[in-house]
Motif scaffolding. Sequence first.
Motif, mmCIF file in Angstrom:
data_model
loop_
_atom_site.group_PDB
_atom_site.id
_atom_site.type_symbol
_atom_site.label_atom_id
_atom_site.label_comp_id
_atom_site.label_asym_id
_atom_site.label_seq_id
_atom_site.Cartn_x
_atom_site.Cartn_y
_atom_site.Cartn_z
ATOM 1 N N CYS A 18 6.940 33.497 -45.993
ATOM 2 C CA CYS A 18 8.363 33.710 -46.222
ATOM 3 C C CYS A 18 8.742 35.114 -45.766
ATOM 4 C CB CYS A 18 8.671 33.525 -47.701
ATOM 5 S SG CYS A 18 10.390 33.866 -48.090
ATOM 6 N N CYS B 231 10.121 37.282 -49.214
ATOM 7 C CA CYS B 231 9.253 37.714 -50.304
ATOM 8 C C CYS B 231 7.810 37.885 -49.862
ATOM 9 C CB CYS B 231 9.352 36.732 -51.472
ATOM 10 S SG CYS B 231 8.714 35.101 -51.091
ATOM 11 N N CYS C 170 11.537 30.373 -48.532
ATOM 12 C CA CYS C 170 10.897 29.535 -49.528
ATOM 13 C C CYS C 170 11.847 29.211 -50.674
ATOM 14 C CB CYS C 170 9.653 30.248 -50.068
ATOM 15 S SG CYS C 170 10.051 31.667 -51.103
ATOM 16 N N CYS D 207 13.400 32.044 -52.619
ATOM 17 C CA CYS D 207 14.399 32.884 -51.966
ATOM 18 C C CYS D 207 15.669 32.124 -51.599
ATOM 19 C CB CYS D 207 13.812 33.522 -50.710
ATOM 20 S SG CYS D 207 12.396 34.567 -51.071
HETATM 21 ZN ZN ZN Z 1 10.443 33.739 -50.290
#
Ligand code: ZN
Length: 55
Positions: free
Chosen positions: A21, A24, A47, A50
């Motif tokens: 991702c 993050c 993801c 997020c």
């Molecule tokens: Zn993420």
Amino acid sequence: MPKAHRGKTLKAMPSKGRGTCPLCGSTRIKLLYDVTAEDGSGTTKVCKRCKSKKA
Ligand SMILES: [Zn+2]
């Protein structure tokens, strides 16, 4: 588009829908959600953690 992120749809995606991702940094997480990129140039996959955050 029911179940767009399940079953053979995932298998057909590059890396079977998994990756790192960009927001993050989680590795090998499923990147299923399109959000607008920070620079506004298009969309990026993030993801589940997020998807609700603003990029
Ligand atoms: Zn993420």
